[in-house]
Motif scaffolding. Sequence first.
Motif, mmCIF file in Angstrom:
data_model
loop_
_atom_site.group_PDB
_atom_site.id
_atom_site.type_symbol
_atom_site.label_atom_id
_atom_site.label_comp_id
_atom_site.label_asym_id
_atom_site.label_seq_id
_atom_site.Cartn_x
_atom_site.Cartn_y
_atom_site.Cartn_z
ATOM 1 N N CYS A 4 71.659 38.834 36.085
ATOM 2 C CA CYS A 4 71.952 37.491 36.589
ATOM 3 C C CYS A 4 70.742 36.578 36.449
ATOM 4 N N SER A 5 69.554 37.123 36.635
ATOM 5 C CA SER A 5 68.338 36.332 36.476
ATOM 6 C C SER A 5 68.172 35.886 35.027
ATOM 7 N N GLN A 6 68.458 36.776 34.096
ATOM 8 C CA GLN A 6 68.375 36.415 32.676
ATOM 9 C C GLN A 6 69.413 35.366 32.307
ATOM 10 N N ALA A 7 70.548 35.369 33.032
ATOM 11 C CA ALA A 7 71.588 34.368 32.778
ATOM 12 C C ALA A 7 71.255 33.033 33.425
ATOM 13 N N GLY A 8 70.185 32.975 34.241
ATOM 14 C CA GLY A 8 69.741 31.714 34.807
ATOM 15 C C GLY A 8 69.932 31.576 36.302
ATOM 16 N N ALA A 9 70.486 32.580 36.965
ATOM 17 C CA ALA A 9 70.676 32.495 38.414
ATOM 18 C C ALA A 9 69.337 32.614 39.121
#
Length: 199
Positions: free
Chosen positions: A158-163
Amino acid sequence: MALRQKLPQIILEDISGYIKGYRCYSSKLDWNKLKPMILERIEKKAKEYPVNTMLPVAEDVVINRARLFEGVSTLLRHYPIKACKFFPELYIGKEGHLIKTCHGYRRLIKNQVHHWVDGALNDIMVPVEAFHMTKSPDLIQHDQRFDFDRIPALLELCSQAGADIFDQTLHSIGKDSFASDASTSRLELTFIVLWQFKL
């Protein structure tokens, strides 16, 4: 006689199947001219990272993960679980079963009775961790493995997706998350289960 006439045709069909799968890798393309074009295309894709349409999905996953952990920990307050000490098996109940399916410590002993211990949240929701990357390095070397934090793999995705992954999400879920002595009625417990799984 008919077989003699069909035999060359069968052989040609067989060989043509191999020829179709054959690729000739010697091409007359100038790879020096193509390399800048390929690198330019990669740089354009990197500017679009993270994908803006995936940001709401990633934020929903982070929120729902926290809700799932909260719901499972609430259930664990009311329903005890037992975990085998030597084998990845769980039993939902006060005492484990007596079925001889344990492979034992380091699989030396097979088909033994399980050695049951009290289970916890990590026995049901098995933690899978990944390196937390704030920026993407080319490759993590062996001697760099302690330079990067490890967080749950789902949160890293999720962090890599921008969250936005904040510390409360990372550290609020642990062994103490269901140690509260708050009593919940049977009706409230049923409501929590229905709310968590939206039945």
